[in-house]
Design an enzyme around this catalytic site. Structure first.
Site, mmCIF file in Angstrom:
data_model
loop_
_atom_site.group_PDB
_atom_site.id
_atom_site.type_symbol
_atom_site.label_atom_id
_atom_site.label_comp_id
_atom_site.label_asym_id
_atom_site.label_seq_id
_atom_site.Cartn_x
_atom_site.Cartn_y
_atom_site.Cartn_z
ATOM 1 N N HIS A 178 -29.761 44.025 -48.863
ATOM 2 C CA HIS A 178 -29.477 45.198 -48.036
ATOM 3 C C HIS A 178 -29.693 44.924 -46.554
ATOM 4 O O HIS A 178 -29.058 45.547 -45.713
ATOM 5 C CB HIS A 178 -30.347 46.364 -48.486
ATOM 6 C CG HIS A 178 -29.980 47.671 -47.849
ATOM 7 N ND1 HIS A 178 -28.686 48.148 -47.825
ATOM 8 C CD2 HIS A 178 -30.731 48.598 -47.195
ATOM 9 C CE1 HIS A 178 -28.661 49.320 -47.193
ATOM 10 N NE2 HIS A 178 -29.886 49.604 -46.803
ATOM 11 N N ASP A 226 -26.335 43.160 -52.081
ATOM 12 C CA ASP A 226 -27.041 44.412 -51.801
ATOM 13 C C ASP A 226 -27.276 45.210 -53.084
ATOM 14 O O ASP A 226 -26.327 45.702 -53.695
ATOM 15 C CB ASP A 226 -26.217 45.245 -50.809
ATOM 16 C CG ASP A 226 -27.017 46.388 -50.201
ATOM 17 O OD1 ASP A 226 -27.992 46.834 -50.832
ATOM 18 O OD2 ASP A 226 -26.654 46.833 -49.100
ATOM 19 N N SER A 259 -27.517 51.093 -42.948
ATOM 20 C CA SER A 259 -27.919 51.861 -44.124
ATOM 21 C C SER A 259 -27.566 53.341 -43.910
ATOM 22 O O SER A 259 -26.392 53.667 -43.741
ATOM 23 C CB SER A 259 -29.404 51.656 -44.412
ATOM 24 O OG SER A 259 -29.745 52.167 -45.674
#
Length: 726
Positions: free
Chosen positions: A702, A670, A595
């Site tokens: 995600h 995602d 991320s």
């Protein structure tokens, strides 16, 4: 010695020999077989000096009470609960796998439970003394975000994008009836759950009204996520407001049960503002709302009349040259309907402030540079408030007590490490669970009046003893790129460490706001996968750079308009620290993160390819203009306002600089960092003639969860073994 006896002894030694972690153990073991023993779902019984929790089988609700000298007893069993349910609802079938983990105490003798039967889900008030159901409300098994009213007479829940209320006498009320899926009522997924939003409906204190978010996202662009499970792949559209583009429009509505009337609060202003810190007044007549502009630098705490929806007053306004980030509802002082606690970092650290309902600040309740991390409650006469806060430059969590009248603050816990505390309802006792780098977990009941009357409930043994030898770990300090700020770091040495050898290094990074990777607790805050990599012969290093959590406003706000710039500068100071170690192979340094950490990994690989040989970037942000408005614009402003900042942090335009091995991993579903980020980067690499590796998890969002996480960790480990160990 006879050969057979020798072989027998060798076999016995092999059977008991300690071994390295398997990839399965490194992925799941931290939360399963290697989890330090702890109390399960502890809670203080209301208005009593009794702590309750589930036993190790999850079948019984246990209790320890001061009047019984804190000895353990069984309060209620899963079997007793099941029998009570069958007696109350003979037409339904119940097969409870465990006593409800999410139980809550409504009063000293009543539990609030959510129980699922074959036909319905029930929100139950259960009398633990009589072992019978006092009342229950049946709702659909497909209900979402269900909430029981304070008096237990009504339950609100979501049916798709609409709100339904089920009553104790079996009636159903359709609060909203929107057929357009772009109108979303009562959901906690408003403003993409930024600003501490974790619910979308609030019952009034006297249960006669329901306050809820109404989100209109019909004007927000659709974003397609491809579902690969169909015979012919299909697109699922989500609403995804990208930075600088059209955002959702949100209002707050009050529904009156008696009249059936809905009233919209008159939160006048731009349609794309944010409505935060939503709080009922204790008498249920007013609603307080933090109204934050889209630029996120101007917050007004407003009061509205719950009956008419009319705006009454702005109590105060908070502005910043960077951003204001409200994250918590107001906390009214018990017995004083005209006073509340407000949390803000306006003076440098997120701390408590006492206000009255006219908007006057009565007292600043902050203490030194302590950042409040959790508000716990008050003592019986609301003379003192208790909260968890940081210590030792953010490495620790300690319990603090502050007197509201004087503002005098006293640290209650002092043992170095991370404390997690539950406060009894009268503020007399605390259940304190504590760990540090050498203590797995010790749980103690502490008398807050004298701190001498304590009872150790649990002292966990090292769960790795006799199973595996974890590599050495130490907490270190590195000076940031500003030349003065101490940064917290964690160094895990390779197994069988030899000072005469040189080892490859993996830098594990996140580096963004609202995350802290290095703490003084068990394992130093590291994942067991980090220790697995160290067992494979790597030095594993992590540094919490400026921009990360728990160190105050100025420490974090260096990211403003330039995400990744100061963070990378600090990470490179970490690299200098590593290079100063004789055992570090300076030609074999890798980096990995997910991320924001994926963004940092990619940025470090591209900007410092002469340092980092290998990188693994999961779910990386590649261009902040593709990220959502609420988070992205807080830190970067809009692309129109900050073109230089967006250009400087755009890794897609830097693809031509790639000279190291880089693996990009993404989830095809995602909805947070949409796959377009990595696809644009891959395309830029192709255009630049640069080789890059790419792996997609078709059915994950995600994060890669469940058993597939084992596959993910194996892929990461294999990549470093292939390209960094050479």
């Amino acid at each position: 010695m006879k050969k057979t006896v020798w072989l027998f002894l060798l076999a016995g030694m092999a059977a008991t020999a300690q071994k390295n972690l398997t990839i399965q153990e490194a992925t799941m073991g931290q939360y399963q077989m290697f989890a330090p023993k702890s109390l399960v779902a502890p809670a203080w019984r209301k208005d009593s000096k009794t702590i309750t929790y589930l036993d190790n089988s999850y079948a019984n609700l246990m209790a320890r009470s001061q009047e019984n000298n804190w000895t353990e007893s069984t309060l209620i069993s899963k079997t007793e609960l099941t029998n009570a349910l069958k007696a109350k609802f003979p037409a339904d079938t119940f097969e409870l796998r465990m006593f409800p983990y999410t139980y809550k105490w409504n009063d000293a003798n009543t539990l609030v439970l959510e129980v699922t039967g074959k036909n319905n889900t029930y929100l139950v008030l259960f009398d633990v003394t009589k072992k019978e159901i006092k009342s229950a409300i049946a709702i659909s098994n497909e209900a979402a975000q269900q909430q029981l009213s304070p008096n237990g007479a009504n339950a609100s829940w979501l049916k798709g994008n609409n709100i339904v209320i089920s009553t104790i006498d079996g009636k159903t009320i359709n609060v909203t009836n929107d057929t357009d899926k772009g109108i979303v009522n009562g959901s906690d997924y408003v403003h993409r759950q930024e600003f501490g939003i974790d619910k979308g409906m609030w019952w009034s204190p006297n249960s006669d009204k329901l306050l809820f978010y109404r989100k209109d996202e019909t004007m927000v662009a659709n974003y397609p996520l491809t579902n690969w499970d169909e015979r012919i792949a299909t697109n699922k559209d989500i609403k995804y407001p990208m930075a600088g583009m059209k955002s959702e429009e949100v209002t707050l509505v009050v529904y009156d049960i008696a009249s059936g009337k809905s009233t919209t609060l008159k939160t006048e202003g731009p349609k794309e503002q944010y409505l935060t810190t939503v709080t009922w007044s204790p008498d249920g007549k007013k609603v307080y709302v933090g109204v934050l502009n889209r630029e996120q630098n101007d917050l007004k705490l407003n009061r509205y009349d719950a009956l008419t929806g009319n705006f009454e007053k702005t109590l105060f306004e908070e502005k910043a040259s960077t951003y204001v980030e409200p994250l918590h509802d107001l906390t009214f002082v018990p017995g004083k309907n005209d006073q509340f606690l407000y949390r803000s970092e306006k003076d440098g650290y997120e701390q408590l402030y006492l206000y009255n309902t006219d908007g006057k600040q009565l007292k600043k309740l902050g203490y030194l540079d302590v950042v409040i991390t959790e508000f716990l409650g008050f003592d019986s006469n609301a003379k003192n408030a208790f909260y968890m806060g940081t210590a030792d430059n953010g490495l620790e969590r300690q319990l603090y007590k502050v007197e509201l009248l004087s503002g005098k603050t006293i640290p209650v816990t002092t043992q170095s490490g991370t404390h997690t505390t539950l406060l009894s309802t009268d503020g007399t006792f605390a259940l304190d669970s504590f760990s540090n780098t050498i203590t797995p977990n010790t749980t103690t009941i502490v008398n807050l009046n004298n701190k001498k009357d304590t009872n150790t409930v649990l002292k966990a043994e090292n769960p790795y003893t006799g199973k595996t030898v974890l590599p050495k770990m130490e907490l270190v300090t590195v000076t940031s790129a500003d030349g003065k700020t101490p940064l917290n770091g964690r160094l895990i040495y390779p197994a069988d460490f030899d000072t005469t050898k040189k080892y490859p290094v993996i830098v594990y990074v996140y580096g963004g706001p609202h995350a802290q990777l290095v703490t003084n607790k068990w394992l130093g805050g590291a994942s067991l996968f980090d220790y697995y990599l160290a067992q494979q012969g790597y030095v594993v290093f992590t540094l919490d750079n400026r921009g990360s959590d728990a160190r105050g406003r100025d420490f974090e706000h260096v990211v403003h308009r330039n995400l990744g710039v100061n963070e990378m500068a600090d990470q490179m100071r970490g690299v200098e620290f590593l290079k100063s170690k004789a055992f570090v192979d300076q030609n074999r340094i890798g980096v990995s993160g997910w991320s924001f950490g994926g963004f940092m990994t990619s940025s470090l690989i591209l900007d410092h390819g002469d340092v980092f040989k290998v990188g693994v970037a999961g779910g990386p942000v590649c261009d902040w203009k593709y990220y959502e408005i609420m988070y992205g614009e807080r830190y970067m402003d809009t692309p129109q306002e900050n073109p230089e900042g967006y250009a400087k942090t755009n890794i897609i335009d830097k693809a031509k600089q790639l000279n190291s091995r880089l693996l990009i991993i993404h989830g095809a579903q995602d909805p947070v960092v949409v796959q377009q980020h990595s696809m644009e980067f891959i395309n830029a690499c192709i255009t630049a003639g640069k080789q890059v590796d790419y792996f997609l998890y078709p059915n994950h969002e995600h994060n890669v969860r469940g058993k597939d996480r084992i596959h993910l960790n194996q892929k990461i480990a294999d990549y470093f073994d292939t390209y960094l160990k050479k």
